[in-house]
Design a protein around this motif. Structure first.
Motif, PDB file in Angstrom:
ATOM      1  N   ASN A  25       0.806  -1.216   0.000  1.00 56.02           N
ATOM      2  CA  ASN A  25       0.000   0.000   0.000  1.00 56.02           C
ATOM      3  C   ASN A  25       0.842   1.270   0.000  1.00 56.02           C
ATOM      4  N   PHE A  26       1.846   1.340   0.894  1.00 58.42           N
ATOM      5  CA  PHE A  26       2.624   2.575   0.986  1.00 58.42           C
ATOM      6  C   PHE A  26       3.358   2.871  -0.314  1.00 58.42           C
ATOM      7  N   ARG A  78       8.583   2.049   8.058  1.00 59.90           N
ATOM      8  CA  ARG A  78       7.309   2.001   8.763  1.00 59.90           C
ATOM      9  C   ARG A  78       7.526   2.410  10.213  1.00 59.90           C
ATOM     10  N   ALA A  83      -0.176   1.390   9.039  1.00 55.76           N
ATOM     11  CA  ALA A  83       0.150   2.054   7.780  1.00 55.76           C
ATOM     12  C   ALA A  83       0.953   3.328   7.993  1.00 55.76           C
ATOM     13  N   ASN A 279       0.174   8.421   7.074  1.00 59.51           N
ATOM     14  CA  ASN A 279      -0.705   7.266   7.189  1.00 59.51           C
ATOM     15  C   ASN A 279      -1.133   6.846   5.788  1.00 59.51           C
ATOM     16  N   ALA A 280      -0.579   5.715   5.328  1.00 52.72           N
ATOM     17  CA  ALA A 280      -0.858   5.252   3.965  1.00 52.72           C
ATOM     18  C   ALA A 280      -2.290   4.791   3.780  1.00 52.72           C
ATOM     19  N   GLY A 281      -3.068   4.753   4.841  1.00 57.70           N
ATOM     20  CA  GLY A 281      -4.466   4.390   4.724  1.00 57.70           C
ATOM     21  C   GLY A 281      -5.401   5.576   4.650  1.00 57.70           C
ATOM     22  N   CYS A 285      -2.814  10.872   1.933  1.00 62.84           N
ATOM     23  CA  CYS A 285      -1.475  10.279   1.939  1.00 62.84           C
ATOM     24  C   CYS A 285      -0.600  10.834   0.834  1.00 62.84           C
TER      25      CYS A 285
END
Length: 300
Positions: A25-26, A78, A83, A279-281, A285
């Motif tokens: 995701n990131f 991280r 995330a 926060n990659a969520g 982002c």
């Protein structure tokens, strides 16, 4: 496209495969942010040959958990859980800018409590019973006999000083991913034989954390997890989450162990994770990533 409008992201093999498939995701959000500004993104394996060649390649570079190789390179990591990610100029967490930032709980919104409650449920989905059984929990890391540059003393000396500065029992746990030498085990056994208050275990970290009075460690992430359970910490090494802990490098031994008011755990965790990392969520982002890269003078 100009020659400098290229970002090469260097990853270990497993992460590289996930990133190339768009499953990380990131790095997917990072790629989308940079490509949205007209740049080209290249994923490459983090090998010695690539580290040596990187300074001579065009464009910019991002390393995963590795020291940047030149002045057009940064590193990313991280931030312990979920995330939450940071993009920084140097790899050691204890040298990141947040270390010198003051923490002011009054700047944190009241939503911190619900944020922490949600993460507590994620970390312990089956629930976790907390109480104070009176002991110190000491999660050990590696190289127990060495005094490294970011530490105030070696881990073995940390155990001795903790026993000297507190009359509480100490439950120390070995790190499951460390391969301890015969000399290290012998040193632990000698200490345990000389001090009835010291118990050394190979497992049981979560139970010891949930039932302790405080966490004492060099800079184990279990101290940060303890904040979610409202467990105070004393740290013997430099690290980025030191602000609400007693810190031997920052304060000295006596001050680090001195009684202090209960910290604002929820507000600190919100500040540290949600306000001081990406926060990659979250929907914002990509813009946070671009803002961070521009703050390092990347022409995006």
């Amino acid at each position: 496209m100009a020659a400098h409008d290229i970002l090469t992201i260097y990853l270990d093999p497993a992460t590289l495969r996930r990133a190339e498939r768009g499953e990380h995701n990131f790095f997917a959000r990072l790629r989308g942010a940079v490509e949205g500004r007209g740049w080209r993104v290249i994923f490459a394996e983090n090998t010695l040959a690539n580290r040596l060649a990187a300074p001579g390649r065009p464009g910019y570079a991002l390393w995963h958990m590795e020291e940047p190789t030149h002045d057009r390179a940064l590193t990313c990591r991280r931030r312990y859980l979920g995330a939450f990610w940071n993009i920084e100029a140097v790899a050691p967490r204890w040298d990141w800018p947040i270390v010198a930032e003051p923490f002011d709980p009054d700047t944190v919104p009241d939503t911190a409590g619900s944020f922490v409650a949600g993460w507590r449920r994620r970390l312990w989905p089956e629930g976790i019973e907390t109480r104070d059984d009176g002991h110190i929990f000491m999660p050990l890391q590696g190289r127990l006999l060495d005094h490294r540059s970011f530490q105030s003393m070696s881990p073995i000396s940390m155990i001795r000083q903790t026993l000297a500065h507190s009359g509480r029992p100490v439950i120390a746990t070995l790190h499951p991913n460390e391969d301890y030498s015969a000399d290290e085990i012998a040193a632990l056994e000698t200490l345990a034989a000389a001090h009835s208050r010291l118990t050394v275990r190979r497992d049981g970290s979560m139970e010891a954390l949930a039932t302790c009075s405080r966490v004492v460690t060099q800079n184990s992430a279990l101290a940060l997890h303890g904040y979610f359970l409202r467990k105070p910490a004393v740290l013997f090494a430099r690290i980025d989450f030191h602000h609400i802990a007693g810190s031997v490098p920052r304060d000295g031994l006596d001050a680090a162990f001195a009684p202090r008011p209960s910290p604002a755990f929820d507000r600190y965790l919100y500040w540290f994770l949600q306000m001081r990392s990406t926060n990659a969520g979250r929907p914002e982002c990509e813009e946070q990533i671009l803002s961070t890269l521009r703050g390092h003078d990347w022409p995006l």
